[in-house]
Structure formats: C-alpha cells, structure tokens
Design a protein around this motif. Structure first.
Motif, PDB file in Angstrom:
ATOM      1  N   THR A   1       4.874  -2.753  -0.294  1.00 27.96           N
ATOM      2  CA  THR A   1       5.167  -3.567  -1.468  1.00 27.96           C
ATOM      3  C   THR A   1       4.686  -4.994  -1.250  1.00 27.96           C
ATOM      4  O   THR A   1       4.688  -5.483  -0.109  1.00 27.96           O
ATOM      5  N   PRO A   2       4.238  -5.687  -2.298  1.00 30.52           N
ATOM      6  CA  PRO A   2       3.849  -7.086  -2.147  1.00 30.52           C
ATOM      7  C   PRO A   2       5.031  -7.939  -1.691  1.00 30.52           C
ATOM      8  O   PRO A   2       6.181  -7.680  -2.056  1.00 30.52           O
ATOM      9  N   TRP A   3       4.738  -8.930  -0.893  1.00 37.98           N
ATOM     10  CA  TRP A   3       5.767  -9.852  -0.392  1.00 37.98           C
ATOM     11  C   TRP A   3       5.483 -11.243  -0.942  1.00 37.98           C
ATOM     12  O   TRP A   3       5.868 -11.569  -2.039  1.00 37.98           O
ATOM     13  N   ASP A   4       4.722 -12.045  -0.195  1.00 41.14           N
ATOM     14  CA  ASP A   4       4.240 -13.323  -0.714  1.00 41.14           C
ATOM     15  C   ASP A   4       2.776 -13.164  -1.096  1.00 41.14           C
ATOM     16  O   ASP A   4       2.191 -12.096  -0.951  1.00 41.14           O
ATOM     17  N   ALA A   5       2.159 -14.262  -1.555  1.00 41.75           N
ATOM     18  CA  ALA A   5       0.742 -14.222  -1.911  1.00 41.75           C
ATOM     19  C   ALA A   5      -0.077 -13.807  -0.692  1.00 41.75           C
ATOM     20  O   ALA A   5       0.003 -14.436   0.366  1.00 41.75           O
ATOM     21  N   GLY A   6      -0.838 -12.725  -0.852  1.00 43.82           N
ATOM     22  CA  GLY A   6      -1.691 -12.264   0.235  1.00 43.82           C
ATOM     23  C   GLY A   6      -0.959 -11.556   1.351  1.00 43.82           C
ATOM     24  O   GLY A   6      -1.542 -11.275   2.407  1.00 43.82           O
ATOM     25  N   THR A   7       0.336 -11.255   1.152  1.00 42.17           N
ATOM     26  CA  THR A   7       1.147 -10.623   2.193  1.00 42.17           C
ATOM     27  C   THR A   7       1.823  -9.375   1.636  1.00 42.17           C
ATOM     28  O   THR A   7       2.326  -9.378   0.502  1.00 42.17           O
ATOM     29  N   LEU A   8       1.848  -8.315   2.439  1.00 39.98           N
ATOM     30  CA  LEU A   8       2.517  -7.074   2.056  1.00 39.98           C
ATOM     31  C   LEU A   8       3.606  -6.756   3.068  1.00 39.98           C
ATOM     32  O   LEU A   8       3.484  -7.063   4.258  1.00 39.98           O
TER      33      LEU A   8
ATOM     34  N   PHE B   1      -7.454  -2.448   1.153  1.00 40.93           N
ATOM     35  CA  PHE B   1      -7.461  -3.836   1.591  1.00 40.93           C
ATOM     36  C   PHE B   1      -7.691  -3.871   3.097  1.00 40.93           C
ATOM     37  O   PHE B   1      -7.587  -2.839   3.782  1.00 40.93           O
ATOM     38  N   THR B   2      -7.990  -5.043   3.596  1.00 44.17           N
ATOM     39  CA  THR B   2      -8.179  -5.245   5.029  1.00 44.17           C
ATOM     40  C   THR B   2      -7.017  -6.057   5.571  1.00 44.17           C
ATOM     41  O   THR B   2      -6.678  -7.121   5.012  1.00 44.17           O
ATOM     42  N   ILE B   3      -6.369  -5.570   6.629  1.00 42.34           N
ATOM     43  CA  ILE B   3      -5.276  -6.300   7.260  1.00 42.34           C
ATOM     44  C   ILE B   3      -5.873  -7.302   8.241  1.00 42.34           C
ATOM     45  O   ILE B   3      -6.625  -6.937   9.147  1.00 42.34           O
TER      46      ILE B   3
ATOM     47  N   ASN C   1      -6.472   0.057  10.804  1.00 42.84           N
ATOM     48  CA  ASN C   1      -7.487   0.880  10.141  1.00 42.84           C
ATOM     49  C   ASN C   1      -6.875   1.983   9.286  1.00 42.84           C
ATOM     50  O   ASN C   1      -7.504   3.004   9.039  1.00 42.84           O
ATOM     51  N   LEU C   2      -5.650   1.767   8.838  1.00 45.52           N
ATOM     52  CA  LEU C   2      -4.953   2.809   8.077  1.00 45.52           C
ATOM     53  C   LEU C   2      -5.308   2.766   6.594  1.00 45.52           C
ATOM     54  O   LEU C   2      -5.491   3.805   5.959  1.00 45.52           O
ATOM     55  N   PHE C   3      -5.425   1.568   6.024  1.00 42.14           N
ATOM     56  CA  PHE C   3      -5.537   1.428   4.566  1.00 42.14           C
ATOM     57  C   PHE C   3      -6.987   1.219   4.141  1.00 42.14           C
ATOM     58  O   PHE C   3      -7.767   0.557   4.835  1.00 42.14           O
ATOM     59  N   SER C   4      -7.309   1.760   2.966  1.00 41.51           N
ATOM     60  CA  SER C   4      -8.663   1.632   2.424  1.00 41.51           C
ATOM     61  C   SER C   4      -8.762   0.579   1.325  1.00 41.51           C
ATOM     62  O   SER C   4      -9.851   0.088   1.038  1.00 41.51           O
TER      63      SER C   4
ATOM     64  N   GLN D   1      -6.551  -8.897   2.828  1.00 43.91           N
ATOM     65  CA  GLN D   1      -7.625  -9.369   1.954  1.00 43.91           C
ATOM     66  C   GLN D   1      -8.105  -8.194   1.121  1.00 43.91           C
ATOM     67  O   GLN D   1      -8.336  -7.096   1.649  1.00 43.91           O
ATOM     68  N   TYR D   2      -8.252  -8.435  -0.185  1.00 52.12           N
ATOM     69  CA  TYR D   2      -8.782  -7.413  -1.085  1.00 52.12           C
ATOM     70  C   TYR D   2     -10.278  -7.653  -1.290  1.00 52.12           C
ATOM     71  O   TYR D   2     -10.747  -8.800  -1.248  1.00 52.12           O
TER      72      TYR D   2
END
Length: 761
Positions: free
Chosen positions: A636-643, A674-676, A669-672, A756-757
């Motif tokens: 879930t979204p947290w702050d701007a640019g943070t999940l 966005f980039t952590i 490397n789990l999510f497609s 980052q999206y």
C-alpha cells in the motif's frame, strides 16, 4: 487487589464501555481522587496513585527481576457468570460479518492497484480515487461492537453505509489503475450482487469483457459465475485461446432470494486464471440467445442423486434421505463417512435457575439437543452436472437450502448454504447450525484458528490453566472460527474453511459444527438494548448466503491444503466487467480491443500505424511468483514515493514438511511495476524502525516454556524472550539485505520501500 499481585505496582484500568462521554468531567474528577488519595500519605498511607501506561507498568514489573509463567492459550470462551457465555457474538449479524470480510478483500485489491499504478490511480480519467475512505471504514468496522454484531440495528446500518461509501471511492481508484496498467479506458462495471446472480451488463450484453484481478503472490485459478440470458457463449483468454464454458440454470433458491433484482435465467460458468498480483482479461461473446423461459433440464426431484465427482474428490449421498454421507479423497485413496445437515438450537429466554436469555452477546440454548430443520428425514435434492461443475441442490425447508458443489480440478467440496428468513412466529428464537458427523476418534479435541493464522487445540469441557465448572455444555464449548475449524485422528483430518467469522465447536467426538445464522426475540442485557431480530431489507427477516469449503486429507498433508485455500478465500480474486471497445488510455497506444490476441492489428481499425505492440491484456505486478508459503500481506502507498510492504510466512513450525521451512525472498527484484531504490525494516505497525526497538527480556518460571509456545515460532532476534527458564540477552537486529529477506514460520516482516515508477513514454 494488592493481595493478588506479585509486586507493589497495581494496575487499575480506567473507564469502560460507556465511559468517557465527557472527558473533561472524567479527568477533573479523577484528578480530585488522585489528589485526595495521595494526601493521605501525610498520615502514614503507603499508597501512591499516578496516571500511567501499560508500557510503564510493564517496565516496573521487569525491574522487579522476577520469573514469570508463560501462557500459550487464550481466554476463550469468556463468561461473566454461570450460564452466561459470550459466544453468541461469534456469529451475530452474519451478513455484516461477510460484508466486513469482503470489504477488507476489496481494500487490499484497491491498495495494491494504487501501489502498482502509482499516481495514475489517484488522478485518472474516472475522477479522483481515494483508498482512505474504505480503509477508515474497515478500521471502524473492527470495533468490538461493530463486526461482532453487538450494536443496535441502526448503528449496524450506519457501519454498512460507511463501508459502501468506501467501496465507491475505491472503485474509482481501481478503474483508474486498470485503465493505466491495461492501456484502455473502458466503461468499467462493478457488479456487487453476483452472489444472487444480478449484473445488468452481463444479463443484457451480447459481448463483454471480464478483467480478473488476483491479489495473491501466486497464480490462481478460480471459477467465474455470471448471470446471463443466452443459451451458449464463447469465452477467450488473454492469448485469444478458447476457454471451456457452460451455461447452467439459475437455481430456484437464487431466484427467490433476488426477487425482482435481476432477470437472468442462466449462469455462465468458466474457469479463469490470473498471474500473481495481476489481472487477465477474458472476452465473452453470446453465440445463441435461446429461450430463457424454457424449463431448465434437470434430473427429476424424486431421483435422488447418489454421487458427484471430479479428478480429486468424490462425494456420496444417501439415496433414501438425500443427505451427504461420504467424502473420498481420490488423490490419497482415503474415504470418510461424513453426514451433514442443518439444525437449530432453541434460544433460552431465561429460567428459574438463571434469568439469562440468549442475545447478541450471549449464546444460551434451552437444550443441548438441536432440532433438525428438515421436518422429515428425507431432503429433496436434484443434480446439475456438466463438464465444469457437478452440483447437488438440497432443500431442507422453505427457508434453508444448500448446494453441494464440485468444480472441475477443485480438491475440496464447496457447500453453499442459504438460510433465512428464520421463522419466529412460534415465539422461539432460533440459532442455526451446520453440523458434520464423522467416525473420527477425536478424544474431545478439535482445532480452530486463533486469528486467521495460528491454530489452537480446543478440548471439550476443559481449560488449560484452571479447573472448569461447566454450566453450559454447548455454549461453553463454542469458540470463534475466523477462517477454519478441523477435527482429526491419528490418520485423517477433516477441515472446514469459512468465508466469515462464525462460532464453532465439536459437541461430541467425531463431530464439528458452525453456527451460520441466529434470530432472537429477547435482549441479553449486555448493553445493546434490543433483540437481535435483523428484519432485512424486506422486513420479513434476514436471508444469509455463505460457503463452507470442506477438505479431507491425511494429517501430514492437511496444512499444505488448508493454508493456501484459506488465503484464497480471504484474499479472493475479483472480477471487474466492461462492455469492451474503450479508447486507448494514452494517445498513440493501442487499447485492449485494438490488440488482437494473436498479436496482429484489426484491419477495421486501420492497422496499428507502426505502434509497437507492447501492450498485453494480461499484467503481473511481480517478476516471479512468491513461494507458496509466503504471503504478500500488505502492499500500500505510504508517503510520496514510499510503499508499505509486509511479507508473511503462512505456516506454523512443524505442520508441514516443506511449508514449515524458512524461506528467503529477493525483495529488490520482486516487483515489475516499480523499482525499489531503498528499504528500511520497521516494526509491525510501521511506526518505528526495527533497530530502534529494544524489547524487554523476561525470565520464565521453570516448566512454563515450550517449543512454539506463545512466541509463535518467531526468531530469537525478534523475540529475545527465552523458551527455557533463565535470563537471556537481547540480540541486535542483523543488518538488512533486501535481496535476501528470510522468513521463519509464522513470521511477519514489515518494510518501508522507496520506489521509482517508469515514466510513461
């Protein structure tokens, strides 16, 4: 009170249910009491009163340097006097309990799509999307007089209204996200009454699209049932390949339940599959309209069905009575006699021994023997059978029916029950149960989940930490069942999974039962101030529909099945509908309709004009599936640019040879979608960094520890308390490597990830 405490620090809890209505008055009077009591110290009193917190109290107990017993059981079932067991609220307001469960399901989907689509979900072509409205409504619904069903009817209506408003806000957000991720601005339709076969789009349209979203971290296959008025349909998957489908008649049970709410004569059935944390798009086209007035082809009612079967399970029925009589697990070559039927307990109105009546809180039957709902031993039944599903429709009375269902490929039996309006014209309140009777030798033991996660052993007429004087042999053995209840012997286990919280028990060996509905005529004098009558929308009495999933397996393999199945029920996939043919989401980009399933461009659209075919009618937010014992609990979204991310190990230690092993996940490397770029591990509530927490270390009294215990199998670094007597030193939190996040059985780890999206090209 001081005589019962081991130190000279006494905790006095302030307030109660009906207090704090005027905080200024309350604290003003409390200040005076504290001042007067402390003033007595001048005359030799040794009592000093101060405002405090649970943390400060625990700190003082820790400073006393004593050893403490370890409690591994819970306090259920609670009673505040003889014959006064608070076990009715485990089932009270069953429709609202289901709505709360569904609302959390949709909230998780809404939050995931908001995280996957990024800002495009909150500001998109359908308007401003907002997940906080549903999040706050679901949070309020957790109140101890909300989901419990122990509120007045008007208050329950208001809770439901708040949830409905939250759904509307989330539907806007989901539409924005699906358009962004799928590349097509469809006229998305959310059909909220599919459980009674009502959906205006599918009932009327000759063509439509089904966007099937899966919130789990692994691929899921799920049966789709949609109300239609055509006799046959063609269904194609995201690759354009045909999907087997069948049309079955809408049952008489459902026709009565929906009333004038819908007109579909048939239900379209097909099996849909979706990738982890993603969606698949299916296209449906009507081939022939048929005659919706034609009587559905069924086996004659008098010809009682004897069995239904798929690749994994066979279910046998008694040809004389119509009742379920045996379940066979074909994969394991095991079988178990299982009799299932519905009964009602006659609600007590109080008696000479005790005036306590059954009510929203209290379950108190006036007899330990329930009454069969079916007046005769024979239950009318008929068979619906095709290549995708086999069903036996059982009718127990004018207000109680059930469909015993086996979908193709499904390794469990589905029981879809419909109960209500409960008749009370005879002056008796009624508490309705579904009871299973088997030949298992269970030694007074049965098992329920404690919180949707951990399993606790229950023993009839027994409490682990004190001697019980039982006054209610039924109600005093009822426990909350949030997700599952099971019985077992040395070889076999019968598990029943629920789609909402219910009360359940095993009143005699080899049996288990779940209370599905209750309608009462008296208040139980615990603060509600009105009977639990639930008249429903038509003021004739509430009708409730739900499902029990029944799994027969060996004891060794049972957890591998029920753990994953419980998550599929709790985080179920969701179907969004659309007429299809919407414009492209971004200029110059093909829409879902414009991308032919084989990869070419439709000539009638003028070709693709050189636009690269990168769009797919299928999307996954993960690069790879999560291991089966790992659940993505929160995204879930947290702050701007943070999940906010939470990963959960969904097996307990020792319950599965493979599932109970530690497991390591590469978070980076789990999510497609966005980039952590950075990760910080947090406390469970995400309010403190994990390395900022210093937990107290307690010394356990000899003989009170035990493997697993109340510590839930968490690693020593997170739970430094020893499992054996003696002191222990807290261990520092190891340095986080987000590419190697290891989960121990039952462990939940919480992270804040900066992401980052990709900027749309």
């Amino acid at each position: 009170q001081a005589e019962r405490y081991r130190t000279n620090h006494i905790i006095m809890t302030m307030g109660s249910d009906f207090h704090y209505e005027n905080a200024n008055l309350w604290f003003k009077n409390m200040d005076k009491l504290i001042a007067h009591v402390n003033a007595r110290q001048a005359n030799g009193s040794h009592v000093h009163v101060l405002y405090s917190t649970p943390s400060c109290y625990l700190w003082e107990l820790h400073r006393a340097n004593l050893s403490w017993s370890l409690k591994t059981d819970d306090f259920f079932p609670y009673a505040d006097g003889p014959h006064q067991f608070w076990t009715g609220y485990f089932t009270s307001r069953p429709a609202f309990k289901r709505y709360e469960r569904l609302s959390n399901n949709f909230l998780q989907i809404c939050s995931q799509l908001e995280a996957l689509a990024g800002p495009a979900a909150r500001q998109g072509p359908y308007g401003p999307g907002n997940s906080s409205v549903l999040r706050e409504a679901v949070a309020v619904a957790q109140h101890h007089d909300a989901v419990t069903g122990t509120e007045k009817q008007l208050v329950a209506d208001d809770y439901a209204k708040q949830l409905a408003a939250g759904w509307e806000s989330c539907q806007l957000l989901v539409a924005n996200a699906l358009a962004s991720l799928g590349g097509s601005k469809e006229n998305f339709v959310f059909c909220n009454a599919l459980n009674v076969s009502v959906c205006p789009l599918t009932e009327a349209a000759g063509r439509f699209t089904v966007i099937f979203y899966n919130p789990l971290g692994r691929r899921v296959s799920w049966p789709i049932r949609l109300p239609v008025n055509g006799a046959s349909y063609a269904v194609t998957d995201p690759q354009g390949q045909p999907v087997p489908s069948e049309v079955v008649p809408v049952s008489n049970f459902t026709r009565r339940l929906r009333g004038d709410g819908g007109s579909a004569a048939w239900e379209l059935l097909f099996q849909a599959s979706a990738p982890p944390l993603g969606f698949s798009t299916f296209r449906v086209s009507r081939l022939s309209r048929g005659d919706p007035r034609a009587p559905p082809a069924r086996s004659p009612v008098l010809s009682q069905p004897r069995e239904i079967q798929n690749e994994h399970v066979r279910v046998l029925f008694d040809p004389l009575t119509g009742h379920l009589k045996e379940i066979q697990n074909l994969d394991k070559s095991i079988s178990l006699p299982v009799f299932q039927s519905f009964y009602w307990y006659n609600a007590s109105v109080g008696n000479d021994e005790n005036p306590q009546a059954s009510g929203a809180y209290i379950f108190r039957p006036n007899s330990s023997e329930p009454i069969p709902i079916s007046g005769s031993k024979r239950v009318s039944a008929h068979l619906v059978k095709n290549a995708l599903v086999q069903e036996v429709h059982q009718n127990f009375s004018s207000w109680c029916s059930q469909v015993v269902r086996l979908h193709a490929g499904q390794p469990y039996v589905e029981l879809e029950w419909t109960v209500g309006p409960i008749p009370v014209a005879d002056g008796w309140g009624k508490e309705i149960i579904s009871r299973f009777e088997t030949t298992l030798q269970t030694d007074a033991r049965f098992y329920t989940d404690s919180n949707g996660r951990q399993i606790l052993e229950r023993r009839r007429d027994y409490r682990p930490t004190w001697n019980l004087s039982q006054t209610e042999p039924v109600a005093g053995n009822y426990y909350p069942v949030n997700s599952r209840i099971f019985i077992k012997d040395k070889k076999f286990q019968l598990t029943v999974l629920t789609d909402r919280s219910q009360g359940g028990s095993s009143i005699f060996d080899g049996s288990l039962e779940l209370m599905v509905h209750r309608r009462l005529l008296y208040d139980d004098n615990r603060g509600v101030g009105e009977p639990l009558a639930e008249l429903g929308a038509n003021k004739e009495g509430l009708v409730v529909r739900g499902r029990h999933l029944v799994v027969l397996d060996t004891v060794e393999s049972a957890a591998d099945r029920h753990r994953l199945l419980a998550q599929e029920l709790f985080m179920a996939p969701y179907a969004v509908l659309a007429p299809g043919g919407g414009p492209s989401y971004r200029r110059g980009q093909p829409s879902l309709l414009q991308v032919r399933w084989g990869g070419g461009c439709p000539a009638r659209e003028g070709g693709c004009r050189g636009v690269p075919l990168t769009l797919s009618p299928q999307f996954s937010g993960l690069r790879r599936e999560l291991p089966p014992n790992v659940h993505l609990l929160t995204l879930t979204p947290w702050d701007a640019g943070t999940l906010l991310l939470r990963l959960e190990h969904q097996f307990e230690r020792g319950e599965s040879a493979n599932g109970s092993q530690p497991v390591t996940v590469d978070l980076l490397n789990l999510f497609s979608a966005f980039t952590i770029t950075s990760v910080q591990e947090m406390s469970l509530g995400a309010d403190l960094p994990l390395d900022a927490i210093s937990r107290l270390v307690w010394t356990l009294a000899t003989g009170t520890g035990g493997p697993g215990g109340a510590l839930g199998g968490l690693p020593a670094s997170l739970h430094p308390s020893p499992l054996l007597p003696g002191p222990a030193q807290p261990q520092p939190v190891p340095k986080l490597d987000p590419s190697r996040v290891t989960l121990q059985p039952m462990e939940i780890r919480t992270f804040l990830a900066t992401v980052q999206y990709e900027v749309p090209g």
